[in-house]
Enzyme design. Structure first.
Site, PDB file in Angstrom:
ATOM      1  N   LYS A  21     -19.084 -21.543  10.698  1.00 52.16           N
ATOM      2  CA  LYS A  21     -18.713 -20.175  10.321  1.00 52.16           C
ATOM      3  C   LYS A  21     -19.273 -19.837   8.932  1.00 52.16           C
ATOM      4  O   LYS A  21     -19.735 -18.715   8.686  1.00 52.16           O
ATOM      5  CB  LYS A  21     -17.186 -20.056  10.318  1.00 52.16           C
ATOM      6  N   GLY A  43     -14.138 -15.630   6.099  1.00 53.13           N
ATOM      7  CA  GLY A  43     -13.545 -14.532   6.864  1.00 53.13           C
ATOM      8  C   GLY A  43     -13.979 -13.187   6.309  1.00 53.13           C
ATOM      9  O   GLY A  43     -14.970 -13.094   5.570  1.00 53.13           O
ATOM     10  N   ARG A  61     -14.402 -24.429   5.333  1.00 53.28           N
ATOM     11  CA  ARG A  61     -13.890 -25.612   6.037  1.00 53.28           C
ATOM     12  C   ARG A  61     -14.656 -25.837   7.339  1.00 53.28           C
ATOM     13  O   ARG A  61     -15.107 -26.938   7.610  1.00 53.28           O
ATOM     14  CB  ARG A  61     -12.384 -25.394   6.312  1.00 53.28           C
ATOM     15  N   LYS A  68     -10.179  -4.045  11.627  1.00 52.33           N
ATOM     16  CA  LYS A  68     -11.246  -3.667  10.690  1.00 52.33           C
ATOM     17  C   LYS A  68     -12.616  -3.496  11.352  1.00 52.33           C
ATOM     18  O   LYS A  68     -13.427  -2.686  10.913  1.00 52.33           O
ATOM     19  CB  LYS A  68     -11.358  -4.712   9.576  1.00 52.33           C
ATOM     20  N   ASP A 105     -12.908  -3.043  -0.140  1.00 49.47           N
ATOM     21  CA  ASP A 105     -12.672  -4.418  -0.614  1.00 49.47           C
ATOM     22  C   ASP A 105     -13.819  -4.876  -1.521  1.00 49.47           C
ATOM     23  O   ASP A 105     -13.619  -5.695  -2.414  1.00 49.47           O
ATOM     24  CB  ASP A 105     -12.543  -5.394   0.566  1.00 49.47           C
ATOM     25  N   ASN A 165     -12.323  -0.864   5.960  1.00 51.65           N
ATOM     26  CA  ASN A 165     -10.899  -0.933   5.590  1.00 51.65           C
ATOM     27  C   ASN A 165     -10.344   0.435   5.205  1.00 51.65           C
ATOM     28  O   ASN A 165      -9.170   0.552   4.905  1.00 51.65           O
ATOM     29  CB  ASN A 165     -10.647  -1.954   4.460  1.00 51.65           C
ATOM     30  N   SER A 210       0.812  -1.227   0.000  1.00 55.77           N
ATOM     31  CA  SER A 210       0.000   0.000   0.000  1.00 55.77           C
ATOM     32  C   SER A 210       0.844   1.275   0.000  1.00 55.77           C
ATOM     33  O   SER A 210       0.529   2.217  -0.743  1.00 55.77           O
ATOM     34  CB  SER A 210      -0.975  -0.006   1.181  1.00 55.77           C
TER      35      SER A 210
END
Ligand code: NAP
Length: 268
Positions: free
Chosen positions: A152, A126, A148, A66, A102, A87, A17
């Site tokens: 979640k 996530g 996975r 965040k 994002d 973000n 960045s």
């Protein structure tokens, strides 16, 4: 006086960045400087006071801040609220505002796809997966999630009212677009891993990896070999950065020049 910008995160490993934004400031002749500020979670409240006092004109925010920055802001966009993460911090008319670029970043590379796939499977659950789901829904795609850890994935799917596909069944559906937001394929221990067999994509399928180091992950290399269209995570990184720059300066960075800069940074 030189205007101050930067990025906070912890641990803040190498980030492209500063190179991107400082290049943009120089190209446009703006008196501004972007720095990397590693910031421990405990130090966030004091830093946020500094943002207002100094003032800091714009901030990129990464893990683990965040969500934690949100209570310190005067206004948060609907998009960032829906994702539950910010973000980018910027000022608007004296108000300290939070946005999530994002979403713009993940969607931008799809706008030139022809034909645009109708269905999308997001791998992972996530923060990046949340941005991808929000962005693909904005584009009008039929979106599903697979993670996975099933619980979640289900929680994310419920937040956006989309289906959750069992991880063991993720390749069964002939998806139009598969977007990897897990770290599988990232340089280091996971470099030789891949989250999906591209031969199991639909006929016009697109493989999208938001991992950008390496530029060509195993997932993308296998997709290319299978004759599928591919999108690299560098495009997402580039476009989320271009959107930040626009919020901070009201100006557009040269996209091609910025891409060349990032490609050189990754190659070096
Ligand atoms: P995160 O919140 O830690 O989520 C990671 C997700 O990956 C979790 O759902 C996790 O599943 C899954 N995962 C981790 N290891 C796995 C494995 N070995 N096998 C299968 N699934 C695994 O991370 P994030 O913030 O969403 O970021 C994810 C990735 O996106 C990172 O690599 C980051 O660098 C990249 N990223 C790129 C951009 C860009 O601009 N290109 C922007 C943001 C992030 P569980 O729930 O089962 O643990």
């Amino acid at each position: 006086m030189t205007r101050a910008f930067g990025i906070i995160g912890w641990p803040l490993g190498h980030t492209m960045s500063p190179a991107l934004h400082n290049w943009g400031f120089a190209e446009l002749g703006l008196d501004a400087r972007y720095e990397a500020w590693p910031l421990r979670p405990d130090d966030l409240p004091a830093f946020m006071a500094r943002v207002r006092e100094t003032p800091i004109h714009g901030l990129s925010v990464t893990i683990p801040h965040k969500r934690a920055v949100m209570p310190f802001l005067d206004r948060i966009s609907d998009r960032a609220q829906a994702i539950g993460a910010v973000n980018t911090l910027y000022w608007d008319d004296g108000l300290l505002c939070g946005e999530n670029t994002d979403v713009v970043g993940v969607v931008a590379p799809l706008r030139t796809l022809d034909p645009l796939p109708r269905s999308a499977l997001v791998l992972g659950a996530g923060g990046a997966a949340r941005a991808a789901v929000a962005g693909f829904l904005e584009l009008g795609l039929e979106v599903a999630v697979s993670n996975r850890t099933r619980a979640k994935g289900e929680s994310l799917a419920a937040d956006f009212a989309v289906p959750c596909v069992d991880w063991d069944e993720r390749m069964d559906n002939g998806w139009g677009l598969v977007c990897n937001t897990t770290p599988l394929g990232m340089s280091g221990d996971l470099a030789d891993r891949t989250p999906f067999d591209p031969a199991r994509l639909g006929p016009d399928g697109v493989a999208y990896d938001i991992v950008y180091n390496p530029l060509k992950t195993r997932f993308l290399a296998e997709a290319e070999a299978a004759g599928r269209r591919t999108i690299s995570g560098l495009e997402m990184f580039l476009h989320q950065g271009l959107a930040q720059f626009r919020l901070w300066t009201g100006r557009d960075m040269d996209e091609d020049g910025a891409r060349t800069l990032l490609l050189a940074a990754l190659a070096g």
